[in-house]
Design a protein around this motif. Structure first.
Motif, PDB file in Angstrom:
ATOM      1  N   ASP A 151     -10.092  -2.826   2.679  1.00 53.52           N
ATOM      2  CA  ASP A 151      -9.987  -3.354   1.229  1.00 53.52           C
ATOM      3  C   ASP A 151     -10.593  -4.621   1.303  1.00 53.52           C
ATOM      4  N   TYR A 192       0.871  -1.250  -0.030  1.00 48.97           N
ATOM      5  CA  TYR A 192       0.191   0.073   0.002  1.00 48.97           C
ATOM      6  C   TYR A 192       0.710   1.180  -0.014  1.00 48.97           C
ATOM      7  N   ASP A 205      -5.729  -2.245   4.902  1.00 49.69           N
ATOM      8  CA  ASP A 205      -5.837  -3.702   4.045  1.00 49.69           C
ATOM      9  C   ASP A 205      -7.062  -4.075   4.693  1.00 49.69           C
ATOM     10  N   ILE A 220      -1.643   0.689   7.547  1.00 46.27           N
ATOM     11  CA  ILE A 220      -1.562  -0.361   6.584  1.00 46.27           C
ATOM     12  C   ILE A 220      -2.523  -1.544   7.135  1.00 46.27           C
ATOM     13  N   LYS A 269      -5.341   6.753  -1.853  1.00 52.00           N
ATOM     14  CA  LYS A 269      -5.835   5.326  -1.625  1.00 52.00           C
ATOM     15  C   LYS A 269      -6.863   5.240  -0.722  1.00 52.00           C
TER      16      LYS A 269
END
Length: 282
Positions: free
Chosen positions: A200, A4, A197, A193, A271
């Motif tokens: 996502d 990422y 994650d 992170i 992101k």
């Protein structure tokens, strides 16, 4: 869980080659220490720390033009290996091993199991090269696994172990040069992170019945259930991003900041926005 911390390519035009120069240096260092196979697993995240740690230590780097298997015709700029680059190559092997191991424990695919077996030789060598880091990773991943197996319903609590892993990683690699501001930055990067994650992977984790902190905390049965919690999730994510920005600014770095600014002010924010959009009610 890795990958990422990448650059925003459209906003890094002339300096994009510098990012690749650091990446190639990490790749050649890995080849020197462990051969070709582990080079396939060099992550953007470790390359970001490669740039960050060289900036923190105010290290000047030298560059050589080299060809490799991936680029046999045109030579590319490669960062000459340094003690720090070699340390990060060892770290990348250890981080990759424990990440694959964790995925395998969680019911990973046959492909993951095969990768783990193929990686064991490199892992054993890396473990001997940097036993303190291996011990820390084993402990942190173990603590994280226990929380996940207990279906921990606290997002902050479960993200804390991965955040501490990232902070401890910086301390072990840099020693006394890991200032308080750097440790705070790395802690919050680790937390981001882990959370991005998880956010996502919500739909995938629900389908596979894997642990996910957002699913566990909010009792979601479907990914769409999290739309009702968009404001809470958005606040959590941007609070971490703001702490990242503040601790980075406090470092007052001067080297390789074109890359660092791009990742920390553009890439990870975009992101986050991109993934949050899935849960935003029209």
């Amino acid at each position: 869980m890795f990958g990422y911390l990448d650059i925003e390519k459209d906003k890094l035009v002339q300096e994009r080659g510098l990012w690749q120069t650091f990446m190639c240096g990490l790749c050649f260092s890995t080849k020197k220490l462990y051969g070709d196979y582990p080079r396939m697993f060099i992550s953007n995240d470790v390359n970001f720390f490669n740039v960050l740690f060289h900036s923190v230590t105010n290290a000047d780097v030298s560059v050589t033009n080299k060809r490799c298997f991936s680029h046999p015709i045109r030579a590319r700029s490669v960062l000459d290996t340094t003690e720090l680059t070699d340390k990060l190559s060892v770290a990348n092997v250890l981080l990759t091993y424990w990440n694959i191991y964790d995925d395998t424990i969680d019911g990973g695919s046959v492909k993951k199991s095969c990768a783990l077996r193929l990686f064991r030789k490199s892992y054993r060598k890396a473990k001997n090269n940097f036993p303190e880091l291996d011990e820390m990773l084993a402990r942190r991943y173990g603590e994280l696994r226990e929380l996940e197996q207990s279906q921990c319903g606290s997002i902050d609590r479960v993200a804390h172990d991965f955040a501490e892993l990232s902070r401890d990683f910086a301390v072990l690699v840099l020693g006394e040069q890991a200032s308080e501001h750097l440790q705070t930055l790395c802690y919050n990067l680790g937390k981001w992170i882990y959370l991005i994650d998880a956010l996502d992977d919500v739909e995938k984790d629900i389908k596979r019945h894997n642990y996910n902190p957002f699913v566990s905390c909010y009792g979601a049965k479907h990914a769409s259930d999290l739309k009702a919690k968009y404001d809470d999730i958005s606040f959590e994510m941007y609070a971490v991003l703001n702490r990242i920005a503040q601790s980075y600014n406090d470092l007052n770095l001067t080297k390789y900041t074109c890359i660092l600014n791009n990742v920390l002010f553009d890439s990870i924010r975009n992101k986050t926005k991109q993934i949050l959009t899935r849960y935003k009610t029209e």
